[in-house]
Design a protein around this motif. Sequence first.
Motif, PDB file in Angstrom:
ATOM      1  N   GLN A   1     -13.155  12.296   4.203  1.00 21.82           N
ATOM      2  CA  GLN A   1     -12.355  11.994   5.378  1.00 21.82           C
ATOM      3  C   GLN A   1     -12.966  10.846   6.172  1.00 21.82           C
ATOM      4  O   GLN A   1     -12.263   9.954   6.636  1.00 21.82           O
ATOM      5  CB  GLN A   1     -12.246  13.251   6.245  1.00 21.82           C
ATOM      6  CG  GLN A   1     -11.383  14.343   5.625  1.00 21.82           C
ATOM      7  CD  GLN A   1     -11.463  15.641   6.396  1.00 21.82           C
ATOM      8  OE1 GLN A   1     -12.304  15.813   7.274  1.00 21.82           O
ATOM      9  NE2 GLN A   1     -10.584  16.567   6.073  1.00 21.82           N
TER      10      GLN A   1
ATOM     11  N   GLU B   1     -12.239   7.518   4.809  1.00 19.19           N
ATOM     12  CA  GLU B   1     -10.888   7.039   5.015  1.00 19.19           C
ATOM     13  C   GLU B   1     -10.612   6.684   6.478  1.00 19.19           C
ATOM     14  O   GLU B   1      -9.515   6.277   6.818  1.00 19.19           O
ATOM     15  CB  GLU B   1      -9.891   8.106   4.548  1.00 19.19           C
ATOM     16  CG  GLU B   1      -9.947   8.355   3.044  1.00 19.19           C
ATOM     17  CD  GLU B   1      -9.039   9.481   2.609  1.00 19.19           C
ATOM     18  OE1 GLU B   1      -8.454  10.140   3.503  1.00 19.19           O
ATOM     19  OE2 GLU B   1      -8.901   9.715   1.401  1.00 19.19           O
ATOM     20  N   LYS B   2     -11.608   6.841   7.358  1.00 18.90           N
ATOM     21  CA  LYS B   2     -11.453   6.515   8.768  1.00 18.90           C
ATOM     22  C   LYS B   2     -12.412   5.386   9.135  1.00 18.90           C
ATOM     23  O   LYS B   2     -13.621   5.514   8.943  1.00 18.90           O
ATOM     24  CB  LYS B   2     -11.717   7.737   9.649  1.00 18.90           C
ATOM     25  CG  LYS B   2     -11.602   7.445  11.134  1.00 18.90           C
ATOM     26  CD  LYS B   2     -12.053   8.610  11.993  1.00 18.90           C
ATOM     27  CE  LYS B   2     -11.090   9.775  11.921  1.00 18.90           C
ATOM     28  NZ  LYS B   2     -11.437  10.834  12.914  1.00 18.90           N
TER      29      LYS B   2
ATOM     30  N   ARG C   1      -4.734  -2.946   3.544  1.00 16.84           N
ATOM     31  CA  ARG C   1      -4.263  -2.278   2.329  1.00 16.84           C
ATOM     32  C   ARG C   1      -5.045  -0.991   2.079  1.00 16.84           C
ATOM     33  O   ARG C   1      -4.578  -0.096   1.379  1.00 16.84           O
ATOM     34  CB  ARG C   1      -4.370  -3.219   1.127  1.00 16.84           C
ATOM     35  CG  ARG C   1      -3.393  -4.383   1.215  1.00 16.84           C
ATOM     36  CD  ARG C   1      -3.439  -5.278   0.005  1.00 16.84           C
ATOM     37  NE  ARG C   1      -2.543  -6.417   0.161  1.00 16.84           N
ATOM     38  CZ  ARG C   1      -2.490  -7.448  -0.668  1.00 16.84           C
ATOM     39  NH1 ARG C   1      -3.292  -7.486  -1.725  1.00 16.84           N
ATOM     40  NH2 ARG C   1      -1.651  -8.453  -0.445  1.00 16.84           N
TER      41      ARG C   1
ATOM     42  N   THR D   1      -6.723   0.715   4.923  1.00 18.27           N
ATOM     43  CA  THR D   1      -6.513   1.539   6.128  1.00 18.27           C
ATOM     44  C   THR D   1      -5.472   0.849   7.016  1.00 18.27           C
ATOM     45  O   THR D   1      -5.816   0.135   7.954  1.00 18.27           O
ATOM     46  CB  THR D   1      -7.828   1.725   6.903  1.00 18.27           C
ATOM     47  OG1 THR D   1      -8.437   0.440   7.144  1.00 18.27           O
ATOM     48  CG2 THR D   1      -8.795   2.606   6.135  1.00 18.27           C
TER      49      THR D   1
ATOM     50  N   PHE E   1      -3.189   2.133   9.127  1.00 17.05           N
ATOM     51  CA  PHE E   1      -2.753   2.775  10.367  1.00 17.05           C
ATOM     52  C   PHE E   1      -3.807   2.666  11.473  1.00 17.05           C
ATOM     53  O   PHE E   1      -4.963   3.048  11.272  1.00 17.05           O
ATOM     54  CB  PHE E   1      -2.437   4.248  10.119  1.00 17.05           C
ATOM     55  CG  PHE E   1      -1.234   4.473   9.261  1.00 17.05           C
ATOM     56  CD1 PHE E   1       0.036   4.505   9.822  1.00 17.05           C
ATOM     57  CD2 PHE E   1      -1.365   4.641   7.895  1.00 17.05           C
ATOM     58  CE1 PHE E   1       1.164   4.707   9.029  1.00 17.05           C
ATOM     59  CE2 PHE E   1      -0.254   4.842   7.092  1.00 17.05           C
ATOM     60  CZ  PHE E   1       1.015   4.871   7.661  1.00 17.05           C
TER      61      PHE E   1
ATOM     62  N   ASN F   1      -4.925   4.099  15.079  1.00 17.07           N
ATOM     63  CA  ASN F   1      -4.757   5.316  15.868  1.00 17.07           C
ATOM     64  C   ASN F   1      -5.524   5.187  17.186  1.00 17.07           C
ATOM     65  O   ASN F   1      -6.654   4.704  17.203  1.00 17.07           O
ATOM     66  CB  ASN F   1      -5.312   6.528  15.105  1.00 17.07           C
ATOM     67  CG  ASN F   1      -4.756   6.665  13.702  1.00 17.07           C
ATOM     68  OD1 ASN F   1      -3.852   7.442  13.461  1.00 17.07           O
ATOM     69  ND2 ASN F   1      -5.314   5.911  12.754  1.00 17.07           N
TER      70      ASN F   1
ATOM     71  N   LYS G   1       0.062   6.118  16.771  1.00 20.54           N
ATOM     72  CA  LYS G   1      -0.277   5.746  15.390  1.00 20.54           C
ATOM     73  C   LYS G   1       0.709   4.679  14.952  1.00 20.54           C
ATOM     74  O   LYS G   1       1.920   4.902  14.981  1.00 20.54           O
ATOM     75  CB  LYS G   1      -0.201   6.954  14.447  1.00 20.54           C
ATOM     76  CG  LYS G   1      -0.520   6.610  12.982  1.00 20.54           C
ATOM     77  CD  LYS G   1      -0.202   7.777  12.060  1.00 20.54           C
ATOM     78  CE  LYS G   1      -1.228   8.873  12.169  1.00 20.54           C
ATOM     79  NZ  LYS G   1      -2.490   8.520  11.451  1.00 20.54           N
TER      80      LYS G   1
ATOM     81  N   ASN H   1       1.594   1.613  11.918  1.00 25.61           N
ATOM     82  CA  ASN H   1       1.329   0.989  10.624  1.00 25.61           C
ATOM     83  C   ASN H   1       1.240  -0.517  10.856  1.00 25.61           C
ATOM     84  O   ASN H   1       2.252  -1.206  10.922  1.00 25.61           O
ATOM     85  CB  ASN H   1       2.440   1.334   9.632  1.00 25.61           C
ATOM     86  CG  ASN H   1       2.140   0.848   8.230  1.00 25.61           C
ATOM     87  OD1 ASN H   1       1.458  -0.162   8.036  1.00 25.61           O
ATOM     88  ND2 ASN H   1       2.656   1.558   7.235  1.00 25.61           N
TER      89      ASN H   1
ATOM     90  N   SER I   1      -6.932   4.314   9.740  1.00 23.11           N
ATOM     91  CA  SER I   1      -6.927   5.373   8.730  1.00 23.11           C
ATOM     92  C   SER I   1      -6.017   5.005   7.563  1.00 23.11           C
ATOM     93  O   SER I   1      -5.158   4.119   7.680  1.00 23.11           O
ATOM     94  CB  SER I   1      -6.472   6.701   9.338  1.00 23.11           C
ATOM     95  OG  SER I   1      -5.156   6.592   9.854  1.00 23.11           O
ATOM     96  N   LYS I   2      -6.233   5.702   6.464  1.00 21.22           N
ATOM     97  CA  LYS I   2      -5.440   5.472   5.254  1.00 21.22           C
ATOM     98  C   LYS I   2      -4.006   5.937   5.441  1.00 21.22           C
ATOM     99  O   LYS I   2      -3.069   5.350   4.917  1.00 21.22           O
ATOM    100  CB  LYS I   2      -6.093   6.188   4.085  1.00 21.22           C
ATOM    101  CG  LYS I   2      -5.402   5.983   2.752  1.00 21.22           C
ATOM    102  CD  LYS I   2      -6.159   6.689   1.640  1.00 21.22           C
ATOM    103  CE  LYS I   2      -5.476   6.498   0.290  1.00 21.22           C
ATOM    104  NZ  LYS I   2      -6.207   7.196  -0.803  1.00 21.22           N
ATOM    105  N   GLU I   3      -3.849   7.039   6.208  1.00 21.99           N
ATOM    106  CA  GLU I   3      -2.504   7.578   6.401  1.00 21.99           C
ATOM    107  C   GLU I   3      -2.410   8.277   7.751  1.00 21.99           C
ATOM    108  O   GLU I   3      -3.414   8.346   8.480  1.00 21.99           O
ATOM    109  CB  GLU I   3      -2.127   8.546   5.289  1.00 21.99           C
ATOM    110  CG  GLU I   3      -3.117   9.666   5.106  1.00 21.99           C
ATOM    111  CD  GLU I   3      -2.790  10.510   3.882  1.00 21.99           C
ATOM    112  OE1 GLU I   3      -3.200  11.695   3.871  1.00 21.99           O
ATOM    113  OE2 GLU I   3      -2.143  10.009   2.942  1.00 21.99           O
TER     114      GLU I   3
END
Length: 224
Positions: free
Chosen positions: A28, A31-32, A88, A90, A92, A94, A178, A180, A222-224
Amino acid sequence: MNILQNAYGTGKFSACLLLLFSSLASAQDHEKLMIGHFFAGSLAQWQSKAFKGQTEYRIVDLEGTKALQAVSNDSASGLLKEQRVDLRKTPFMNWRWRIENRLGNINEQEKSGDDYAARVYVVVSGGLAFWRTRALNYVWASTTPKGRIWPNAFAGDRTIMIALRSTGDQTGVWHTEKRNILADLKQQFGEDIQYIDAVAIMTDTDNAQGKATAYYGDIYFSKE
């Protein structure tokens, strides 16, 4: 004693659980991508950028948590952190933010009203070709309807303003966002832009000679 009880009794089961949770946490964290770790009380690598006067930025305790406070009194200065982000990996961005007051009846599409109680923006550097530098500004508008998008009154279509919050949003409470960024850049500039080069925040009230207090929570990709 069954196999599960035996494993627990010897500590192997606990060790397996710890290893599993540690692996999940590491995945996790990977991915952050943290940009502003204000909860930790840190302003490391954030640079002040002044346009008129100085908005006061400092880490404070607010309702049991640490946050970045911004107090502007007829001033326009921001904080910028230069950090390349691969969208590409990460895409997003937040963050949390809140304002304590609105700026009143101003026209944010004109230079005389280009003030915002809070804004968070991303910058795509043009390098030596400075005229190619572009930015997306996510703003807490005072009068512009939520969802409205327009070119900045000073920078034109190189800087796009997006009203995420406006008059219908409650002051004095946290709001979570959040976005994109990869998709927003494509939509606003018509290009596939893989990297951004900086993130900035600003609370500014210089054009209409106003006052505003805002708070910013952690900012991360983040990734998503």
